[in-house]
Enzyme design. Structure first.
Site, PDB file in Angstrom:
ATOM      1  CG  ASP A 237      -0.177  -0.023   2.524  1.00  0.00           C
ATOM      2  OD1 ASP A 237       1.082  -0.028   2.491  1.00  0.00           O
ATOM      3  OD2 ASP A 237      -0.815  -0.031   3.591  1.00  0.00           O
TER       4      ASP A 237
ATOM      5  N   GLY B   7      12.671  30.751 -12.326  1.00  0.00           N
ATOM      6  CA  GLY B   7      12.189  32.069 -12.749  1.00  0.00           C
ATOM      7  C   GLY B   7      13.140  33.197 -12.361  1.00  0.00           C
ATOM      8  CB  THR B   8      14.892  33.955  -9.169  1.00  0.00           C
ATOM      9  OG1 THR B   8      13.701  33.912  -8.396  1.00  0.00           O
ATOM     10  CG2 THR B   8      15.847  35.002  -8.628  1.00  0.00           C
TER      11      THR B   8
ATOM     12  CG  ASP C 258      18.762  32.640  -5.125  1.00  0.00           C
ATOM     13  OD1 ASP C 258      18.795  32.971  -3.931  1.00  0.00           O
ATOM     14  OD2 ASP C 258      17.789  32.868  -5.869  1.00  0.00           O
TER      15      ASP C 258
ATOM     16  CB  THR D 109       9.901  28.038 -11.000  1.00  0.00           C
ATOM     17  OG1 THR D 109      10.314  29.400 -10.754  1.00  0.00           O
ATOM     18  CG2 THR D 109       8.847  27.647  -9.986  1.00  0.00           C
TER      19      THR D 109
ATOM     20  CE  LYS E  38      13.230  36.734  -6.114  1.00  0.00           C
ATOM     21  NZ  LYS E  38      13.864  35.459  -5.833  1.00  0.00           N
TER      22      LYS E  38
ATOM     23  CD  GLN F 212       3.908  29.563   4.291  1.00  0.00           C
ATOM     24  OE1 GLN F 212       4.123  29.802   3.117  1.00  0.00           O
ATOM     25  NE2 GLN F 212       3.069  30.287   5.014  1.00  0.00           N
TER      26      GLN F 212
END
Ligand code: R5P
Length: 288
Positions: free
Chosen positions: A35, A218-219, A211, A216, A185, A93
């Site tokens: 499972d 994007g930056t 960084d 993604t 940014k 977060q």
């Protein structure tokens, strides 16, 4: 002497760390029930031993694996349990940006702390997340190791993709002995960022943008486009944690990245920098 338990998300880091610390790797069994629930078993005697568990908490299933490994090691009566989290997932977060939100970094940190004596992580998105752990928690940075890799590339300038990350760029520039600066940014949403044009004296320069995370892409892609408009020569994009979500790599390549560099906190084809020596150093320092 340490005993190193490797989670499946961090096999390379665990093996390299064991080598750095001259420590044995603990034999374990990790398998899935029909499972899909996870089964963990420690095969070696860890009673009274100082144990290091190495596991990145990304993606989600690796968090469950870490909890089970912690439990198995505790049940095996280890003397101390050190948790090494090469990439602390959910770290971004780290506050309530809007009322009603979970503080995910806090939730995960609290649970990890239940079966741990100390926690070590690498380049957390913000240092204050260390306070979410209820046991001593430490961070180390991959920037000097990334900078050493970049040293052979004739870099003229290191850039941070935003002002908040300028210290990272400064640290790398000190190793490489070159200039550093930052880009301006603004994050529009989870997938879109805006990089303001800023005259960076980029023409004919080899530039590395550093960084903590590429997610993604994007930056970095937006930063590359702005630098290309300013006639930069070569553009290297480097990060500690290469998540490379979705079509990030395609985005970076079509923006014109000359090389993509990441550490192995998350193993990928771009993991060109080993993080274990940096982690070994902080373990040795803490224990002094
Ligand atoms: C954000 O503040 C982080 O430091 C990174 O810049 C961000 O996570 C990169 O995300 P993406 O690759 O999705 O632009």
């Amino acid at each position: 002497m340490y005993y190193v338990v490797s989670g499946t998300a961090s096999k390379n880091v665990a093996e390299n760390l064991a080598e750095e610390l001259n420590a044995p790797i603990v034999n374990t069994i990790s398998k899935r029930f029909p499972d899909d629930e996870l089964y963990i078993r420690i095969l070696d005697d860890l009673s009274g031993k100082d144990v290091i568990i190495v596991q990145t908490t990304y993606p989600d299933q690796n968090i469950i694996e870490l909890f089970l490994l912690q439990n198995a090691v505790q049940e095996a009566k280890a003397k101390t349990i050190t948790i090494v989290i090469p990439y602390f997932g959910y770290g971004r977060q780290d506050t309530k940006f809007q009322e009603g939100e979970a503080i995910s970094a806090k939730a995960i940190a609290k649970l990890i702390s239940l079966n741990a004596d100390e926690i070590i992580t690498v380049d957390p998105h913000k240092e204050h997340i260390l306070k979410f752990f209820s046991k001593p928690a430490y961070s180390c940075t991959a920037v000097p190791a990334i900078a050493s890799y970049l040293k052979t590339k004739n870099i003229d300038m290191i850039l941070a993709p935003d002002k908040g990350a300028i210290e990272r760029a400064k640290k790398a520039a000190t190793v490489i002995k070159c200039k550093y600066d930052y880009m301006e940014k603004t994050r529009i949403n989870g997938t879109t960022v805006e990089i303001k044009p800023k005259n960076l004296d980029a023409a004919d320069k080899n530039i590395a943008i550093i960084d903590d995370i590429i997610s993604t892409g994007g930056t970095m892609a937006e930063s590359i486009k702005k630098l290309k408009k300013q006639n930069a020569k070569k553009i290297y994009v480097a990060c500690t944690h290469g998540l490379f979500a979705g079509d990030a790599i395609k985005k970076l390549n079509s923006a014109g990245a000359d090389e993509i560099i990441s550490t192995d906190t998350i193993q990928s084809d771009f993991s060109k920098v080993k993080i274990a020596p940096t982690i070994a150093k902080i373990i040795t320092t803490i224990k002094k």
